[in-house]
Scaffold this motif. Structure first.
Motif, PDB file in Angstrom:
ATOM      1  N   GLU A 137     116.408  32.103   3.414  1.00 41.30           N
ATOM      2  CA  GLU A 137     115.411  31.158   3.874  1.00 41.30           C
ATOM      3  C   GLU A 137     115.129  31.915   5.344  1.00 41.30           C
ATOM      4  N   ARG A 142     108.456  28.502   5.294  1.00 41.07           N
ATOM      5  CA  ARG A 142     107.220  28.746   4.097  1.00 41.07           C
ATOM      6  C   ARG A 142     106.206  28.746   4.811  1.00 41.07           C
ATOM      7  N   THR A 181     102.470  25.816   1.281  1.00 44.53           N
ATOM      8  CA  THR A 181     103.072  24.254   0.369  1.00 44.53           C
ATOM      9  C   THR A 181     102.785  24.190  -1.019  1.00 44.53           C
ATOM     10  N   ARG A 182     103.875  23.321  -1.317  1.00 40.75           N
ATOM     11  CA  ARG A 182     103.553  23.021  -2.634  1.00 40.75           C
ATOM     12  C   ARG A 182     102.914  21.699  -2.983  1.00 40.75           C
ATOM     13  N   TRP A 213     106.809  31.333  -0.036  1.00 39.01           N
ATOM     14  CA  TRP A 213     107.870  30.450  -0.392  1.00 39.01           C
ATOM     15  C   TRP A 213     109.326  30.371   0.270  1.00 39.01           C
ATOM     16  N   GLY A 214     108.945  30.839   1.142  1.00 39.76           N
ATOM     17  CA  GLY A 214     110.432  31.084   2.498  1.00 39.76           C
ATOM     18  C   GLY A 214     111.399  31.277   1.839  1.00 39.76           C
TER      19      GLY A 214
END
Length: 128
Positions: free
Chosen positions: A120, A123, A126-127, A100-101
């Motif tokens: 951070e 990602r 992807t969402r 998720w990054g």
């Protein structure tokens, strides 16, 4: 409601928890007053409160929940993980890249709360 003002952890030993978040994690300590300690964080305030004093707020004894996590964003999770491991703190997992990054390391605070340090990164998924 569109903002969180405070995150307050009810802790068993205020001095031990202050030392952990100030000396091990590295949060800037602001003050202590009447069983409450606050740290200098941007945006949402982060604080500790003596669990034994919390009953007058809640009207009942307060115990830590089975799972709670505090996430702190850092610039270099590997450097922070090495520094914190050298302090003797309990490292639960990581550092590891998450899809998720985030690159994360998970620690346990003196009351068993999970503290995640997150950096951070790009990602990997992807969402939807």
């Amino acid at each position: 409601m569109d903002s969180i003002g405070y995150v307050i952890l009810y802790v068993s030993d205020l001095d031990v928890s202050i030392a952990f978040y100030r000396d091990v994690i590295g949060l800037p300590y602001k003050f202590t007053d009447a069983g409450y300690a606050e740290f200098g964080t941007d945006g949402t305030r982060f604080a500790l409160y003596e669990r034994r004093r919390a009953e007058w707020l809640t009207g009942q004894p307060v115990t830590p929940g089975p799972a709670a996590e505090i996430v702190l964003v850092v610039a270099d999770v590997d450097a922070e993980a090495a520094r914190i491991a050298a302090s003797g703190a309990t490292v639960l997992s990581g550092p590891a890249d998450r899809p998720w990054g985030h690159r994360t390391v998970h620690l346990a605070d003196p009351d068993g709360f999970v503290v995640e340090l997150a950096q951070e990164i790009p990602r990997r998924r992807t969402r939807r």
